[in-house]
Design an enzyme around this catalytic site. Structure first.
Site, PDB file in Angstrom:
ATOM      1  N   TRP A  71       0.827  -1.204   0.000  1.00  0.00           N
ATOM      2  CA  TRP A  71       0.000   0.000   0.000  1.00  0.00           C
ATOM      3  C   TRP A  71       0.864   1.259   0.000  1.00  0.00           C
ATOM      4  O   TRP A  71       1.775   1.385  -0.793  1.00  0.00           O
ATOM      5  CB  TRP A  71      -0.998  -0.034   1.161  1.00  0.00           C
ATOM      6  N   SER A  72       0.609   2.198   0.918  1.00  0.00           N
ATOM      7  CA  SER A  72       1.264   3.516   0.841  1.00  0.00           C
ATOM      8  C   SER A  72       2.729   3.517   1.245  1.00  0.00           C
ATOM      9  O   SER A  72       3.401   4.539   1.065  1.00  0.00           O
ATOM     10  CB  SER A  72       0.495   4.527   1.686  1.00  0.00           C
ATOM     11  N   THR A  73       3.238   2.413   1.743  1.00  0.00           N
ATOM     12  CA  THR A  73       4.688   2.334   1.931  1.00  0.00           C
ATOM     13  C   THR A  73       5.381   2.493   0.582  1.00  0.00           C
ATOM     14  O   THR A  73       6.561   2.835   0.509  1.00  0.00           O
ATOM     15  CB  THR A  73       5.056   1.010   2.629  1.00  0.00           C
ATOM     16  N   LYS A  75       4.881   4.891  -1.371  1.00  0.00           N
ATOM     17  CA  LYS A  75       5.063   6.312  -1.674  1.00  0.00           C
ATOM     18  C   LYS A  75       6.506   6.770  -1.482  1.00  0.00           C
ATOM     19  O   LYS A  75       6.965   7.698  -2.162  1.00  0.00           O
ATOM     20  CB  LYS A  75       4.107   7.163  -0.826  1.00  0.00           C
ATOM     21  N   TYR A 161      -3.985  14.204   2.952  1.00  0.00           N
ATOM     22  CA  TYR A 161      -3.376  12.994   2.426  1.00  0.00           C
ATOM     23  C   TYR A 161      -3.923  12.610   1.053  1.00  0.00           C
ATOM     24  O   TYR A 161      -5.114  12.381   0.887  1.00  0.00           O
ATOM     25  CB  TYR A 161      -3.594  11.860   3.420  1.00  0.00           C
TER      26      TYR A 161
END
Length: 388
Positions: A71-73, A75, A161
């Site tokens: 997921w957002s890791t 980014k 976010y």
């Protein structure tokens, strides 16, 4: 609480036994299903552990090379692409986005700077028009709609976010400058040369290594759904247009798409290596990816505030640097307030502390209900800093 603690495999330097203990406790006390954790110090791997199950049915053990959607890791690696281009003088973080992406001037966005994209301050937390999952898989359509849309708030004034849009916004700038989307750019410039087992999206031939993501408990899902009724339009656009979760992320369609903010796949070792570039002040594995000055820019705080999308999930204000969150007063990435990192939906995380020369990667498949700072992640972070 688990009745059976699965075997933990891998290695852990004796000095970091507390990290192994916390990892084992996650299975015993915090309902871990399958997971891995890796820690580097001074560029050397001192913890590389994995255990549990890669599927809900307990038929596939988590192996050394098991991959999972983080997921957002994801980014952090997306931001890294932008910083590499800035380091080469090809991208000015203080320039208007429209200098590289002319269509972006629509709807009053001519003053949006590249740094606003990196720090979730562009006001584009989500699209105003309904955007289906199938449409999200279409890069050209999604970026065209973002270029045309009106910001939800005055760009540059507050962070909100950009859960799914972040990767398309930063990624399209990377494409306009380099000719490559983030997946190809990251492979060419970073993961390929360094041999890091991380991809944006997942090649079909690697699907056999992918862990099955598992939803949080039903009660947590009901509570999350109830909270949506209290969200602002900007937050709803970020978190529910479209709404995605474990079921969607387990499909071949999601894995085949390029959604740089949310569908990076890798091992904990890979996450620790990618964030280790920032921890190593731009160098990792004997290669210099960024100058020390360029690597330091990721920690350039853009102002603390109550995030317009995630604010209710934190006890105090938070602050973003240019691509990663500062640990700040919450201690999200340890006691050094200038350490940086990024959490992923459900619990995963990457951490970089250049002052301590430490990076950490944590990945798992049973998703928790927390906005950030999942208790399993925090147990590992606290254990790490207890021995530094």
């Amino acid at each position: 609480m688990s009745e059976h603690v699965p075997d933990v495999h891998g290695h852990c330097d004796a000095r970091f036994a507390a990290v192994r203990q916390a990892f084992e406790e996650n299975f015993r006390d915090r309902d871990e299903l399958g997971a891995a954790v890796a820690v580097t110090v001074g560029g050397e791997t001192v913890v590389d552990l994995w255990g549990g199950w890669a599927d809900a049915a307990h038929t596939r053990p988590w192996e050394r090379d098991t991959l999972v959607n983080v997921w957002s890791t994801s980014k952090g690696p997306v931001a890294l692409c932008a910083h590499i281009l800035a380091n080469r003088g090809l991208l000015d973080l203080d320039a208007p986005v429209a200098a590289y992406w002319p269509e972006f001037t629509a709807a009053g966005k001519d003053g949006v700077l590249v740094r606003h994209l990196l720090s979730h301050r562009a006001g584009l937390s989500g699209l105003r028009e309904p955007h289906s999952l199938q449409e999200l898989y279409d890069w050209e359509l999604t970026t065209a709609r973002l270029a045309a849309t009106q910001p939800w708030w005055e760009p540059g004034t507050r962070s909100g976010y950009h859960a799914l849009t972040y990767g398309f916004l930063v990624g399209e700038v990377v494409r306009r400058v380099s000719g490559l989307r983030p997946a190809a750019f990251l492979e060419k410039e970073v993961t390929g040369p360094l041999g890091i087992d991380f991809t944006v999206g997942l090649p079909e031939q690697e699907s056999g290594r992918a862990a099955e993501l598992v939803h949080p408990p039903a009660a947590a899902i009901r509570e999350q759904a109830s909270s949506f009724s209290q969200l602002t339009p900007a937050a709803l656009a970020a978190l529910a247009n479209p709404l995605v979760g474990a079921r969607e992320a387990n499909t071949p369609e999601w894995r085949a798409a390029e959604i740089p903010a949310a569908n990076g796949h890798g091992t904990a070792r890979a996450v620790a290596a990618l964030y280790g570039i920032f921890a190593g002040r731009g160098a990792y594995g004997g290669r210099r990816i960024l100058s020390a000055e360029a690597a330091e820019r990721v920690r350039e705080g853009q102002g603390s505030c109550r995030d317009l999308v995630l604010g209710a999930g934190f006890e105090s204000e938070t602050e973003l640097g240019l691509g990663l969150w500062l640990s700040g007063p919450n201690g999200s990435y340890g006691p050094n307030p200038r350490a940086v990192g990024h959490d992923g939906f459900g619990g995963s995380c990457g951490l970089a502390d250049p002052d301590a020369e430490v990076s950490l990667g944590y990945v798992m498949n049973r998703m928790g209900p927390h906005v950030a700072d999942d208790p399993r992640k925090m147990a590992l972070v606290d254990a790490l800093y207890s021995v530094l």
